[in-house]
Design a protein around this motif. Structure first.
Motif, PDB file in Angstrom:
ATOM      1  N   ASN C  48       0.823  -1.217   0.000  1.00  0.00           N
ATOM      2  CA  ASN C  48       0.000   0.000   0.000  1.00  0.00           C
ATOM      3  C   ASN C  48       0.855   1.265   0.000  1.00  0.00           C
ATOM      4  O   ASN C  48       0.444   2.331   0.435  1.00  0.00           O
ATOM      5  CB  ASN C  48      -0.981   0.004   1.177  1.00  0.00           C
ATOM      6  CG  ASN C  48      -0.275   0.100   2.515  1.00  0.00           C
ATOM      7  OD1 ASN C  48       0.929  -0.029   2.609  1.00  0.00           O
ATOM      8  ND2 ASN C  48      -1.056   0.334   3.562  1.00  0.00           N
ATOM      9  N   THR C  73      -5.189   6.802  -2.831  1.00  0.00           N
ATOM     10  CA  THR C  73      -6.295   6.847  -1.871  1.00  0.00           C
ATOM     11  C   THR C  73      -7.278   5.712  -2.104  1.00  0.00           C
ATOM     12  O   THR C  73      -7.678   5.010  -1.183  1.00  0.00           O
ATOM     13  CB  THR C  73      -7.037   8.200  -1.979  1.00  0.00           C
ATOM     14  OG1 THR C  73      -6.080   9.238  -1.915  1.00  0.00           O
ATOM     15  CG2 THR C  73      -8.045   8.343  -0.878  1.00  0.00           C
ATOM     16  N   ARG C  76      -5.670   2.349  -1.188  1.00  0.00           N
ATOM     17  CA  ARG C  76      -5.524   2.169   0.256  1.00  0.00           C
ATOM     18  C   ARG C  76      -6.857   1.943   0.937  1.00  0.00           C
ATOM     19  O   ARG C  76      -6.945   1.259   1.954  1.00  0.00           O
ATOM     20  CB  ARG C  76      -4.841   3.394   0.863  1.00  0.00           C
ATOM     21  CG  ARG C  76      -3.383   3.462   0.507  1.00  0.00           C
ATOM     22  CD  ARG C  76      -2.754   4.688   1.066  1.00  0.00           C
ATOM     23  NE  ARG C  76      -1.320   4.692   0.793  1.00  0.00           N
ATOM     24  CZ  ARG C  76      -0.622   5.783   0.575  1.00  0.00           C
ATOM     25  NH1 ARG C  76      -1.222   6.953   0.572  1.00  0.00           N
ATOM     26  NH2 ARG C  76       0.675   5.716   0.346  1.00  0.00           N
ATOM     27  N   ALA C  77      -7.912   2.549   0.384  1.00  0.00           N
ATOM     28  CA  ALA C  77      -9.229   2.378   1.000  1.00  0.00           C
ATOM     29  C   ALA C  77      -9.682   0.923   0.913  1.00  0.00           C
ATOM     30  O   ALA C  77     -10.517   0.484   1.702  1.00  0.00           O
ATOM     31  CB  ALA C  77     -10.241   3.283   0.302  1.00  0.00           C
ATOM     32  N   PHE C  81      -4.654  -2.398   6.909  1.00  0.00           N
ATOM     33  CA  PHE C  81      -3.268  -2.635   7.338  1.00  0.00           C
ATOM     34  C   PHE C  81      -3.195  -2.658   8.861  1.00  0.00           C
ATOM     35  O   PHE C  81      -3.591  -1.705   9.520  1.00  0.00           O
ATOM     36  CB  PHE C  81      -2.359  -1.536   6.781  1.00  0.00           C
ATOM     37  CG  PHE C  81      -0.899  -1.905   6.826  1.00  0.00           C
ATOM     38  CD1 PHE C  81      -0.167  -1.780   7.992  1.00  0.00           C
ATOM     39  CD2 PHE C  81      -0.263  -2.399   5.697  1.00  0.00           C
ATOM     40  CE1 PHE C  81       1.171  -2.138   8.030  1.00  0.00           C
ATOM     41  CE2 PHE C  81       1.078  -2.751   5.729  1.00  0.00           C
ATOM     42  CZ  PHE C  81       1.797  -2.622   6.895  1.00  0.00           C
ATOM     43  N   LEU C  88      -3.408   2.905  17.182  1.00  0.00           N
ATOM     44  CA  LEU C  88      -4.744   3.481  17.332  1.00  0.00           C
ATOM     45  C   LEU C  88      -4.609   4.960  17.678  1.00  0.00           C
ATOM     46  O   LEU C  88      -3.604   5.391  18.232  1.00  0.00           O
ATOM     47  CB  LEU C  88      -5.491   2.779  18.477  1.00  0.00           C
ATOM     48  CG  LEU C  88      -5.890   1.328  18.250  1.00  0.00           C
ATOM     49  CD1 LEU C  88      -6.660   0.808  19.458  1.00  0.00           C
ATOM     50  CD2 LEU C  88      -6.748   1.192  16.991  1.00  0.00           C
ATOM     51  N   TYR C  89      -5.625   5.744  17.336  1.00  0.00           N
ATOM     52  CA  TYR C  89      -5.590   7.171  17.639  1.00  0.00           C
ATOM     53  C   TYR C  89      -6.024   7.359  19.095  1.00  0.00           C
ATOM     54  O   TYR C  89      -7.170   7.078  19.439  1.00  0.00           O
ATOM     55  CB  TYR C  89      -6.506   7.943  16.693  1.00  0.00           C
ATOM     56  CG  TYR C  89      -6.265   7.629  15.238  1.00  0.00           C
ATOM     57  CD1 TYR C  89      -7.307   7.241  14.415  1.00  0.00           C
ATOM     58  CD2 TYR C  89      -4.985   7.692  14.688  1.00  0.00           C
ATOM     59  CE1 TYR C  89      -7.095   6.939  13.082  1.00  0.00           C
ATOM     60  CE2 TYR C  89      -4.769   7.382  13.356  1.00  0.00           C
ATOM     61  CZ  TYR C  89      -5.817   7.007  12.552  1.00  0.00           C
ATOM     62  OH  TYR C  89      -5.614   6.691  11.248  1.00  0.00           O
ATOM     63  N   HIS C  91      -6.784   9.818  20.938  1.00  0.00           N
ATOM     64  CA  HIS C  91      -7.763  10.837  21.307  1.00  0.00           C
ATOM     65  C   HIS C  91      -9.158  10.474  20.797  1.00  0.00           C
ATOM     66  O   HIS C  91     -10.074  11.295  20.856  1.00  0.00           O
ATOM     67  CB  HIS C  91      -7.339  12.206  20.777  1.00  0.00           C
ATOM     68  CG  HIS C  91      -7.140  12.259  19.290  1.00  0.00           C
ATOM     69  ND1 HIS C  91      -6.271  11.437  18.623  1.00  0.00           N
ATOM     70  CD2 HIS C  91      -7.696  13.033  18.344  1.00  0.00           C
ATOM     71  CE1 HIS C  91      -6.292  11.709  17.331  1.00  0.00           C
ATOM     72  NE2 HIS C  91      -7.150  12.674  17.125  1.00  0.00           N
ATOM     73  N   MET C  92      -9.315   9.251  20.272  1.00  0.00           N
ATOM     74  CA  MET C  92     -10.638   8.818  19.805  1.00  0.00           C
ATOM     75  C   MET C  92     -11.024   7.512  20.463  1.00  0.00           C
ATOM     76  O   MET C  92     -10.163   6.684  20.787  1.00  0.00           O
ATOM     77  CB  MET C  92     -10.588   8.581  18.291  1.00  0.00           C
ATOM     78  CG  MET C  92     -10.263   9.819  17.481  1.00  0.00           C
ATOM     79  SD  MET C  92     -10.356   9.367  15.734  1.00  0.00           S
ATOM     80  CE  MET C  92      -9.816  10.887  14.996  1.00  0.00           C
ATOM     81  N   ILE C 100     -13.514   6.850  11.467  1.00  0.00           N
ATOM     82  CA  ILE C 100     -12.927   8.068  10.904  1.00  0.00           C
ATOM     83  C   ILE C 100     -12.611   7.917   9.417  1.00  0.00           C
ATOM     84  O   ILE C 100     -12.944   8.798   8.612  1.00  0.00           O
ATOM     85  CB  ILE C 100     -11.684   8.519  11.713  1.00  0.00           C
ATOM     86  CG1 ILE C 100     -11.082   9.780  11.106  1.00  0.00           C
ATOM     87  CG2 ILE C 100     -10.639   7.472  11.826  1.00  0.00           C
ATOM     88  CD1 ILE C 100     -11.761  11.026  11.506  1.00  0.00           C
ATOM     89  N   ALA C 101     -11.978   6.797   9.033  1.00  0.00           N
ATOM     90  CA  ALA C 101     -11.615   6.638   7.623  1.00  0.00           C
ATOM     91  C   ALA C 101     -12.841   6.453   6.724  1.00  0.00           C
ATOM     92  O   ALA C 101     -12.941   7.108   5.683  1.00  0.00           O
ATOM     93  CB  ALA C 101     -10.624   5.491   7.454  1.00  0.00           C
ATOM     94  N   LYS C 104     -14.343   9.897   6.198  1.00  0.00           N
ATOM     95  CA  LYS C 104     -13.605  10.923   5.469  1.00  0.00           C
ATOM     96  C   LYS C 104     -13.056  10.447   4.135  1.00  0.00           C
ATOM     97  O   LYS C 104     -12.866  11.242   3.226  1.00  0.00           O
ATOM     98  CB  LYS C 104     -12.435  11.438   6.333  1.00  0.00           C
ATOM     99  CG  LYS C 104     -12.853  11.952   7.685  1.00  0.00           C
ATOM    100  CD  LYS C 104     -13.803  13.130   7.603  1.00  0.00           C
ATOM    101  CE  LYS C 104     -14.445  13.401   8.936  1.00  0.00           C
ATOM    102  NZ  LYS C 104     -15.543  14.366   8.848  1.00  0.00           N
ATOM    103  N   VAL C 105     -12.754   9.151   4.031  1.00  0.00           N
ATOM    104  CA  VAL C 105     -12.167   8.680   2.776  1.00  0.00           C
ATOM    105  C   VAL C 105     -13.242   8.120   1.858  1.00  0.00           C
ATOM    106  O   VAL C 105     -13.297   8.427   0.676  1.00  0.00           O
ATOM    107  CB  VAL C 105     -11.083   7.611   3.046  1.00  0.00           C
ATOM    108  CG1 VAL C 105     -10.531   7.081   1.748  1.00  0.00           C
ATOM    109  CG2 VAL C 105      -9.986   8.196   3.905  1.00  0.00           C
ATOM    110  N   LYS C 107     -16.377   8.602   2.385  1.00  0.00           N
ATOM    111  CA  LYS C 107     -17.485   9.561   2.421  1.00  0.00           C
ATOM    112  C   LYS C 107     -18.824   8.904   2.751  1.00  0.00           C
ATOM    113  O   LYS C 107     -19.858   9.249   2.197  1.00  0.00           O
ATOM    114  CB  LYS C 107     -17.599  10.327   1.093  1.00  0.00           C
ATOM    115  CG  LYS C 107     -16.292  10.896   0.578  1.00  0.00           C
ATOM    116  CD  LYS C 107     -16.125  12.359   1.041  1.00  0.00           C
ATOM    117  CE  LYS C 107     -15.109  13.104   0.190  1.00  0.00           C
ATOM    118  NZ  LYS C 107     -13.756  12.989   0.677  1.00  0.00           N
ATOM    119  N   ARG C 149     -10.994  -1.682  12.865  1.00  0.00           N
ATOM    120  CA  ARG C 149     -10.806  -0.438  12.121  1.00  0.00           C
ATOM    121  C   ARG C 149     -10.517  -0.729  10.656  1.00  0.00           C
ATOM    122  O   ARG C 149     -11.056  -0.081   9.760  1.00  0.00           O
ATOM    123  CB  ARG C 149      -9.663   0.360  12.759  1.00  0.00           C
ATOM    124  CG  ARG C 149      -9.345   1.659  12.053  1.00  0.00           C
ATOM    125  CD  ARG C 149      -8.348   2.492  12.827  1.00  0.00           C
ATOM    126  NE  ARG C 149      -7.010   1.933  12.890  1.00  0.00           N
ATOM    127  CZ  ARG C 149      -5.956   2.571  13.373  1.00  0.00           C
ATOM    128  NH1 ARG C 149      -6.104   3.786  13.840  1.00  0.00           N
ATOM    129  NH2 ARG C 149      -4.772   1.990  13.410  1.00  0.00           N
TER     130      ARG C 149
END
Lengths: 222, 222, 242
Positions: C48, C73, C76-77, C81, C88-89, C91-92, C100-101, C104-105, C107, C149
């Protein structure tokens, strides 16, 4: 016109060099006294005596909570009121020493506190007194944490010294201020002033960064 | 001296102090806003892949960090008119404060961003998020939490730095003290009152900083 | 599905991938193993384009990953991976990490993304932890969230880079169980791992690499019981005697 002003500016170079001498003098003296007082205050701040910690802490807070310019005015204008007549230069050194000492106090205290508790326990187990521990075990190790921000504080000291020009000390800034009355090319005059400070501060900033990197490497080797 | 401390005069000057307190607040707030914006832009330039942008930002940041604020202030105050640009004093003051704190904010934000674990960014790349999406959802939120304390620290510094604006005839808190001194020959009343007001601002900002940190830390569950 | 054709990669002077040829079919489960520094992680990170290749061709689902101009993009979508250190993020929440992905990716609409996110978190056994933050989860739980995720994007391929190497022993099986289920459902998977039990159960092939080259390719049982090359033999001995 521009070249005329440039010429005039170059003729003032001796004046500027005198200003550099003054800046170095004020900053240098404050550096020495401020470091000594700052270290003592820092040791008290990180020490066992609660009232001492509190008083030093209050003093540091007062200094951090007010602008340096106001402190300079207070020392210069108010001390005569309680009988201490001061000229500009001594007042400047006192104010700058006071400021520097308070910041160094926090740096030193932080460095001492950062030394692992285990070190002190080992030293106590070996029978060393509090001050012996401080002198042979804690402070030497604390110096690693203290040195980079200490040099950084010296840079701040040089920059803050420019404020004493407000009470008439003829340092680099004041020379610039006086010169620009005759040579009304603000960009040129204060460009030169800036360059002179830059020449002093930039190497010091890099020294501080260099020390920080070296200190980190040294501690990881342990 | 304390017996002769003239509280009546202070009361008489209270309206002036009130106005000047608001002036300091307003000048600081405006400069703070500008500084954060300038800081974000300068930081983005510094971290960008374009060497030209990065170098320009670098020169800006290093020049500010290596020269005193007062010199920068005089540079604009005397320099702009010599270029034909006539601005009201307070605008010049705000410009100087904005550009000064902006450089420091750029560094604070940069260290916040660079402190984020690279693995997170990789995870963002791997799931197809674009550069801006990674910035917006992964990098900036975490950088914000990490930098809240130094950013508020710089805000406190900015408020104290605003005292220098009194030296270019702007009417703010320090100038109030100067006026009381020159009009009534009472430097003690003048500058100690000024100092008291600054201390109020200082403790207010410190309290806000503590509250903001608690809220953010709770949100991140760290 | 994944096609390496004479792929070469260098880190400066170091030749980390050396003339790699490999075909992975849809629905296949391939395990990559080898000593450290063999290039196995680099191999899957190229798929990727977390790492670019300098020479050769790499095709994923027909798209040319080696082509600098291609839009990664979309590719990868469609690839999930999983990292060794979870990533991991912090703050979420777990749920937010999964959505999140897709939001935003891909949509997606929020209700749909959350529906899928919840489904995937349930699937990995974390239905009761959806609103927890990563710091409130154990290592094994965090890695399972990472898998959820990846799955929420509805990928065609799942890549695993030493997914259990950073876990305490008692947590390894919970992650392997999830991976095993995925394999049984027909997901195309490529995993860098030394978990031989897992490989034996679900992998169709084991790829053994050393010094950037593919040394042996064999079905897991064959490789683990009877390696053909000396280096393969040495490697197996080293991981068995520990």
């Amino acid at each position: 016109m521009w070249s005329f002003y440039f010429h005039e500016l170059m003729r003032s170079m001796p004046f500027f060099l005198k200003g550099v001498y003054m800046t170095v003098a004020v900053a240098g003296l404050s550096l020495i006294f401020g470091t000594i007082i700052g270290f003592i205050a820092g040791i008290l701040r990180a020490g066992r005596n609660k009232p001492a910690r509190f008083i030093v802490g209050a003093w540091v807070d007062l200094i951090r909570g007010t602008p340096f310019l106001v402190q300079v005015f207070i020392i210069f204008f108010i001390l005569p009121g309680i009988g201490i007549e001061l000229e500009a230069f001594p007042a400047a050194v006192i104010a700058l020493t006071n400021l520097t000492a308070s910041f160094i106090c926090e740096i030193v205290a932080g460095g001492i506190i950062a030394v692992p508790q285990g070190q002190r326990e080992a030293a106590t187990a070996a029978g060393l007194s509090y001050y012996q521990q401080l002198r042979f075990i804690v402070l030497p190790q604390a110096m690693r944490t203290i040195l980079p921000p200490l040099v950084g504080q010296y840079v701040l000291l040089v920059k803050d010294s420019s404020v004493v020009s407000a009470i008439g000390v003829v340092d680099i800034t004041r020379v610039g201020w006086l010169t620009v009355q005759r040579v009304p090319e603000g960009l040129m005059v204060f460009g030169l002033v800036g360059l002179l400070y830059f020449a002093i501060c930039y190497p010091l900033i890099n020294l501080s960064g260099f020390l920080e990197r070296r200190m980190t490497v040294a501690s990881t080797k342990l | 001296m304390l017996e002769t401390f003239n509280f009546r005069v202070i009361l008489e000057y209270m309206p002036l102090y009130g106005q000047c307190f608001l002036a300091t607040l307003w000048l600081s707030a405006l400069s703070l806003l500008g500084a954060i914006i300038v800081g974000i832009i300068a930081c983005a330039m510094r971290l960008s892949k374009s060497r030209a942008l990065s170098t320009i930002a670098g020169i800006y940041i290093e020049s500010i960090r290596s020269t005193p604020l007062l010199v920068q202030l005089y540079f604009f105050y005397f320099g702009l008119p010599s270029m034909g640009v006539m601005l009201p004093e307070w605008v010049t003051g705000v410009i100087a404060l904005t550009l000064n704190s902006g450089a420091y904010y750029a560094e604070i934000i940069r260290s916040g961003i660079q402190g984020i674990h690279f693995g997170q960014i990789e995870a963002g790349i791997a799931s197809g998020l674009s550069y801006f999406q990674r910035m917006r959802y992964i990098i900036l939120p975490q950088a914000l939490g990490a930098t809240i304390r130094p950013m508020l620290g710089q805000a406190i510094i900015l408020v104290k730095d605003s005292s220098l604006l009194s030296l270019i005839s702007i009417v703010e808190l320090t100038r109030a003290g100067q006026l009381l001194t020159s009009e009534r020959f009472m430097p003690a009343e003048g500058f100690l009152t000024t100092a008291a007001f600054y201390l109020v601002l200082y403790y207010m900002l410190k309290a806000f900083s503590g509250w903001a940190e608690k809220r953010l830390i709770f949100r991140e569950a760290h | 599905m994944i096609s390496f054709k004479n792929v070469n990669k260098w880190y400066g002077e170091l030749h980390v991938l050396n003339k790699v040829d490999l075909e992975v079919e849809k629905g296949e489960v391939v395990v990559v193993c080898g000593p450290s520094g063999s290039g196995k992680s680099t191999l899957i990170r190229c798929i990727n384009r977390l790492e670019p290749i300098q020479k050769g061709e790499l095709f994923v689902d027909g798209m040319a990953v080696h082509d600098k101009k291609i839009n990664m993009t979309k590719i990868r979508a469609d690839i999930g991976f999983i990292f060794q250190s979870f990533n991991l993020y912090p703050h979420m929440t777990a749920l937010e990490n999964t959505t999140i992905a897709p939001l935003k990716v891909k949509k997606m609409k929020r209700e749909e993304a959350e529906k899928i996110g919840r489904k995937m978190l349930t699937r990995v056994g974390l239905a009761d932890r959806m609103d927890h933050y990563p710091t409130q989860l154990s290592g094994g739980q965090q890695q399972r969230v990472a898998i959820a995720r990846g799955l929420t994007m509805k990928p065609k391929i799942m890549l695993f880079d030493e997914p259990t190497s950073a876990l305490d022993p008692e947590m390894i099986h919970e992650v392997l169980d999830v991976m095993r289920d995925l394999a049984k459902e027909g997901m195309t998977m490529m995993a860098v791992t030394h978990e031989m039990g897992f490989a034996r159960e679900v992998a169709s092939r084991v790829i053994f690499m050393d010094e950037g080259t593919i040394i042996e390719v064999a079905p897991p049982n064959d490789f683990f019981t009877n390696p053909q090359t000396d280096r393969g033999k040495t490697f197996l001995q080293s991981i068995l005697t520990h």
